[in-house]
Design a protein around this motif. Structure first.
Motif: not given
Length: 251
Positions: A49, A183, A187-189
């Motif tokens: 991250t 992650t 962040k980009n589901s």
């Protein structure tokens, strides 16, 4: 040989059966396994991250927790890759910034002793037939870190092919990412879910009962989608298959 199990956060919190399976498997092969209680997160979420300096205390803690062991074995390609690929990078950047060299030293002491489970079985113990029994159809998903960073290659497949009763079916598009990516999935589901569905479509096409992998982070992503779809296919870690025997079958 003194071997330490690095169970990883995901397995410890969500998939304890995988850690138990690793211990059963290694002890069956004559390996003495310890579980250092001081182990914690390797720092991968923080590092990925962008919080490199916040990762540094975890590098120190991880190296200290596994000090003195001949080998550190983990059932997670992503966490093994974090140690082997990123710990040296973190150490080099600390030194470059003039903040000392302890992280580079910590990495140098830990990296050569750290193995993903299938590497340890095939390369260190020199075995592919671990005495497992699993009379089910299985398709194998190679996670990105194991495939691309560690270069696990055919090791997981060789282990599966030697399991008594197991029928291994080829997974179309096996080298494609499942969409988890730590992650990235947060962040980009939408993209993550679409990639996961592509993977599951290929897995379902095999007709296999079990979708197997060597990294529970990916299997958590795919397994959750399978459950929401009420799919009969089950996501299962490789270690649990290898720990299954005729005397103590998993399923």
């Amino acid at each position: 040989m003194r071997v330490a199990l690095f169970v990883t956060c995901v397995n410890d919190a969500v998939f304890p059966a995988t850690g138990i399976a690793v211990v059963k498997l290694l002890e069956r092969l004559g390996v003495e396994v310890d579980f250092p209680a001081a182990q914690t997160c390797c720092g991968q979420p923080q590092y990925n991250t962008g919080y490199r300096r916040d990762t540094e205390p975890l590098v120190r803690r991880t190296a200290a927790a596994f000090e003195g062991y001949d080998c550190v074995v983990t059932p997670s390609g992503s966490c093994a890759a974090m140690i082997r690929d990123n710990y040296p990078r973190i150490g080099r950047l600390q030194a470059k910034e003039g903040r000392g060299g302890d992280l580079a030293a910590a990495a140098a002491g830990l990296v050569p002793r750290t193995y993903e489970l299938t590497e340890f079985l095939v390369d260190v113990l020199g075995v592919t037939d671990v005495g497992a029994y699993f009379p089910h159809t299985v398709t194998y998903h190679p996670s990105c870190h194991g495939l691309r960073v560690l270069g696990l290659g055919e090791r997981p497949r060789r282990l599966l092919q030697a399991v008594k009763g197991l029928e291994l079916r080829e997974l179309p598009g096996a080298d494609e990412c499942c969409g988890f990516g730590g992650t990235f999935a947060v962040k980009n589901s939408d993209v993550s879910a679409a990639m996961g569905e592509d993977k599951l479509r290929n897995a379902r096409s095999t007709g296999a009962e079990v979708l197997c992998g060597a990294d529970n982070s990916c299997l958590m992503h795919l397994g959750g989608m399978l459950r929401r779809q009420d799919s009969p296919q089950r996501a299962l870690h490789l270690a649990e298959i290898l720990a299954s025997t005729e005397e103590e079958p998993l399923l």
